[in-house]
Design a protein around this motif. Structure first.
Motif, PDB file in Angstrom:
ATOM      1  N   LYS A  14      58.282 -19.952  65.905  1.00 14.63           N
ATOM      2  CA  LYS A  14      59.312 -18.966  65.565  1.00 14.63           C
ATOM      3  C   LYS A  14      59.173 -18.481  64.134  1.00 14.63           C
ATOM      4  O   LYS A  14      59.279 -17.285  63.853  1.00 14.63           O
ATOM      5  N   VAL A  15      58.924 -19.408  63.214  1.00 13.75           N
ATOM      6  CA  VAL A  15      58.790 -19.040  61.799  1.00 13.75           C
ATOM      7  C   VAL A  15      57.548 -18.187  61.594  1.00 13.75           C
ATOM      8  O   VAL A  15      57.588 -17.181  60.875  1.00 13.75           O
ATOM      9  N   LEU A  16      56.442 -18.563  62.220  1.00 15.22           N
ATOM     10  CA  LEU A  16      55.212 -17.786  62.075  1.00 15.22           C
ATOM     11  C   LEU A  16      55.424 -16.352  62.555  1.00 15.22           C
ATOM     12  O   LEU A  16      55.077 -15.400  61.854  1.00 15.22           O
ATOM     13  N   LYS A  17      55.995 -16.202  63.723  1.00 14.24           N
ATOM     14  CA  LYS A  17      56.232 -14.861  64.272  1.00 14.24           C
ATOM     15  C   LYS A  17      57.177 -14.060  63.378  1.00 14.24           C
ATOM     16  O   LYS A  17      56.928 -12.886  63.099  1.00 14.24           O
ATOM     17  N   ARG A  18      58.245 -14.697  62.925  1.00 16.89           N
ATOM     18  CA  ARG A  18      59.215 -14.014  62.057  1.00 16.89           C
ATOM     19  C   ARG A  18      58.554 -13.590  60.746  1.00 16.89           C
ATOM     20  O   ARG A  18      58.733 -12.461  60.294  1.00 16.89           O
ATOM     21  N   ARG A  19      57.788 -14.494  60.133  1.00 21.42           N
ATOM     22  CA  ARG A  19      57.103 -14.185  58.870  1.00 21.42           C
ATOM     23  C   ARG A  19      56.051 -13.088  59.043  1.00 21.42           C
ATOM     24  O   ARG A  19      55.901 -12.217  58.199  1.00 21.42           O
ATOM     25  N   ARG A  20      55.314 -13.143  60.146  1.00 24.39           N
ATOM     26  CA  ARG A  20      54.284 -12.131  60.405  1.00 24.39           C
ATOM     27  C   ARG A  20      54.927 -10.757  60.544  1.00 24.39           C
ATOM     28  O   ARG A  20      54.476  -9.786  59.945  1.00 24.39           O
ATOM     29  N   ARG A  21      55.992 -10.687  61.320  1.00 27.62           N
ATOM     30  CA  ARG A  21      56.684  -9.408  61.503  1.00 27.62           C
ATOM     31  C   ARG A  21      57.290  -8.905  60.197  1.00 27.62           C
ATOM     32  O   ARG A  21      57.236  -7.711  59.901  1.00 27.62           O
ATOM     33  N   ALA A  22      57.873  -9.814  59.419  1.00 28.85           N
ATOM     34  CA  ALA A  22      58.458  -9.431  58.128  1.00 28.85           C
ATOM     35  C   ALA A  22      57.393  -8.879  57.177  1.00 28.85           C
ATOM     36  O   ALA A  22      57.685  -8.013  56.354  1.00 28.85           O
ATOM     37  N   ALA A  23      56.174  -9.383  57.319  1.00 34.68           N
ATOM     38  CA  ALA A  23      55.064  -8.899  56.490  1.00 34.68           C
ATOM     39  C   ALA A  23      54.492  -7.588  57.028  1.00 34.68           C
ATOM     40  O   ALA A  23      53.599  -7.002  56.413  1.00 34.68           O
ATOM     41  N   GLY A  24      54.996  -7.150  58.180  1.00 30.53           N
ATOM     42  CA  GLY A  24      54.527  -5.897  58.768  1.00 30.53           C
ATOM     43  C   GLY A  24      53.132  -5.990  59.357  1.00 30.53           C
ATOM     44  O   GLY A  24      52.412  -4.995  59.397  1.00 30.53           O
ATOM     45  N   LEU A  25      52.770  -7.184  59.825  1.00 30.87           N
ATOM     46  CA  LEU A  25      51.432  -7.407  60.365  1.00 30.87           C
ATOM     47  C   LEU A  25      51.462  -7.586  61.876  1.00 30.87           C
ATOM     48  O   LEU A  25      52.372  -8.221  62.407  1.00 30.87           O
ATOM     49  N   SER A  26      50.466  -7.040  62.531  1.00 31.06           N
ATOM     50  CA  SER A  26      50.272  -7.333  63.952  1.00 31.06           C
ATOM     51  C   SER A  26      49.550  -8.672  64.060  1.00 31.06           C
ATOM     52  O   SER A  26      49.014  -9.183  63.062  1.00 31.06           O
ATOM     53  N   GLN A  27      49.525  -9.209  65.247  1.00 33.31           N
ATOM     54  CA  GLN A  27      48.766 -10.442  65.452  1.00 33.31           C
ATOM     55  C   GLN A  27      47.290 -10.206  65.131  1.00 33.31           C
ATOM     56  O   GLN A  27      46.638 -11.058  64.530  1.00 33.31           O
ATOM     57  N   GLU A  28      46.792  -9.040  65.488  1.00 29.40           N
ATOM     58  CA  GLU A  28      45.390  -8.707  65.229  1.00 29.40           C
ATOM     59  C   GLU A  28      45.096  -8.652  63.733  1.00 29.40           C
ATOM     60  O   GLU A  28      44.066  -9.147  63.282  1.00 29.40           O
ATOM     61  N   GLU A  29      45.994  -8.050  62.971  1.00 31.60           N
ATOM     62  CA  GLU A  29      45.789  -7.946  61.529  1.00 31.60           C
ATOM     63  C   GLU A  29      45.854  -9.319  60.863  1.00 31.60           C
ATOM     64  O   GLU A  29      45.044  -9.631  59.992  1.00 31.60           O
ATOM     65  N   LEU A  30      46.809 -10.143  61.262  1.00 36.39           N
ATOM     66  CA  LEU A  30      46.893 -11.494  60.704  1.00 36.39           C
ATOM     67  C   LEU A  30      45.641 -12.288  61.068  1.00 36.39           C
ATOM     68  O   LEU A  30      45.092 -13.011  60.232  1.00 36.39           O
ATOM     69  N   ALA A  31      45.178 -12.131  62.294  1.00 36.98           N
ATOM     70  CA  ALA A  31      43.950 -12.812  62.716  1.00 36.98           C
ATOM     71  C   ALA A  31      42.773 -12.381  61.852  1.00 36.98           C
ATOM     72  O   ALA A  31      41.993 -13.221  61.383  1.00 36.98           O
ATOM     73  N   PHE A  32      42.646 -11.092  61.616  1.00 38.99           N
ATOM     74  CA  PHE A  32      41.560 -10.581  60.780  1.00 38.99           C
ATOM     75  C   PHE A  32      41.636 -11.157  59.374  1.00 38.99           C
ATOM     76  O   PHE A  32      40.635 -11.603  58.812  1.00 38.99           O
ATOM     77  N   ARG A  33      42.830 -11.177  58.799  1.00 41.49           N
ATOM     78  CA  ARG A  33      43.007 -11.664  57.425  1.00 41.49           C
ATOM     79  C   ARG A  33      42.774 -13.164  57.275  1.00 41.49           C
ATOM     80  O   ARG A  33      42.467 -13.636  56.193  1.00 41.49           O
ATOM     81  N   THR A  34      42.949 -13.899  58.357  1.00 41.66           N
ATOM     82  CA  THR A  34      42.781 -15.357  58.302  1.00 41.66           C
ATOM     83  C   THR A  34      41.477 -15.827  58.931  1.00 41.66           C
ATOM     84  O   THR A  34      41.200 -17.020  58.964  1.00 41.66           O
ATOM     85  N   ASP A  35      40.689 -14.889  59.446  1.00 41.97           N
ATOM     86  CA  ASP A  35      39.435 -15.201  60.131  1.00 41.97           C
ATOM     87  C   ASP A  35      39.680 -16.102  61.345  1.00 41.97           C
ATOM     88  O   ASP A  35      38.909 -17.020  61.623  1.00 41.97           O
ATOM     89  N   LEU A  36      40.789 -15.834  62.032  1.00 37.95           N
ATOM     90  CA  LEU A  36      41.124 -16.517  63.277  1.00 37.95           C
ATOM     91  C   LEU A  36      41.120 -15.472  64.382  1.00 37.95           C
ATOM     92  O   LEU A  36      41.126 -14.270  64.109  1.00 37.95           O
ATOM     93  N   SER A  37      41.138 -15.898  65.610  1.00 34.64           N
ATOM     94  CA  SER A  37      41.159 -14.922  66.709  1.00 34.64           C
ATOM     95  C   SER A  37      42.593 -14.491  67.006  1.00 34.64           C
ATOM     96  O   SER A  37      43.538 -15.281  66.829  1.00 34.64           O
ATOM     97  N   PRO A  38      42.764 -13.256  67.460  1.00 35.24           N
ATOM     98  CA  PRO A  38      44.106 -12.814  67.854  1.00 35.24           C
ATOM     99  C   PRO A  38      44.701 -13.698  68.952  1.00 35.24           C
ATOM    100  O   PRO A  38      45.902 -13.953  68.952  1.00 35.24           O
ATOM    101  N   SER A  39      43.865 -14.177  69.856  1.00 31.09           N
ATOM    102  CA  SER A  39      44.390 -15.032  70.927  1.00 31.09           C
ATOM    103  C   SER A  39      44.905 -16.356  70.360  1.00 31.09           C
ATOM    104  O   SER A  39      45.899 -16.900  70.855  1.00 31.09           O
ATOM    105  N   TYR A  40      44.265 -16.872  69.310  1.00 29.39           N
ATOM    106  CA  TYR A  40      44.740 -18.108  68.686  1.00 29.39           C
ATOM    107  C   TYR A  40      46.089 -17.870  67.998  1.00 29.39           C
ATOM    108  O   TYR A  40      46.999 -18.705  68.110  1.00 29.39           O
ATOM    109  N   ILE A  41      46.237 -16.742  67.332  1.00 27.32           N
ATOM    110  CA  ILE A  41      47.526 -16.406  66.706  1.00 27.32           C
ATOM    111  C   ILE A  41      48.598 -16.343  67.791  1.00 27.32           C
ATOM    112  O   ILE A  41      49.701 -16.878  67.620  1.00 27.32           O
ATOM    113  N   SER A  42      48.277 -15.715  68.905  1.00 26.18           N
ATOM    114  CA  SER A  42      49.225 -15.638  70.017  1.00 26.18           C
ATOM    115  C   SER A  42      49.594 -17.025  70.529  1.00 26.18           C
ATOM    116  O   SER A  42      50.776 -17.307  70.780  1.00 26.18           O
TER     117      SER A  42
END
Length: 85
Positions: A14-42
């Motif tokens: 819940k915190v991760l999703k809330r923080r990601r949205r507050a930062a204005g990032l999609s799961q794909e963008e957060l994945a790119f910035r962290t060098d993780l896969s979008p599916s892992y973020i999901s």
């Protein structure tokens, strides 16, 4: 010793999703910035996986929040306290 804690994992999700949205990032963008896969973020956001300490630190950094603050927010969520403003 129990190695899984569903309540903690759900609080983190819940915190991760809330923080990601507050930062204005999609799961794909957060994945790119962290060098993780979008599916892992999901999977993290749906409480189907739990992060390593290294991943937690990377997520914290890319979301612009200090790791202790992120952990405090997760703990508060786990204890049913309202999110910080």
């Amino acid at each position: 010793m129990e190695r899984t804690n569903a309540k903690l994992i759900k609080a983190f999700a819940k915190v991760l999703k809330r923080r990601r949205r507050a930062a204005g990032l999609s799961q794909e963008e957060l994945a790119f910035r962290t060098d993780l896969s979008p599916s892992y973020i999901s999977l993290l956001e749906t409480a189907n996986r739990q992060p390593t300490l290294t991943v937690l630190a990377e997520l914290s950094d890319r979301l612009g929040v200090d790791l202790p603050e992120l952990i405090a927010e997760i703990t508060a969520e786990q204890n049913g306290q309202p999110p910080r403003a």
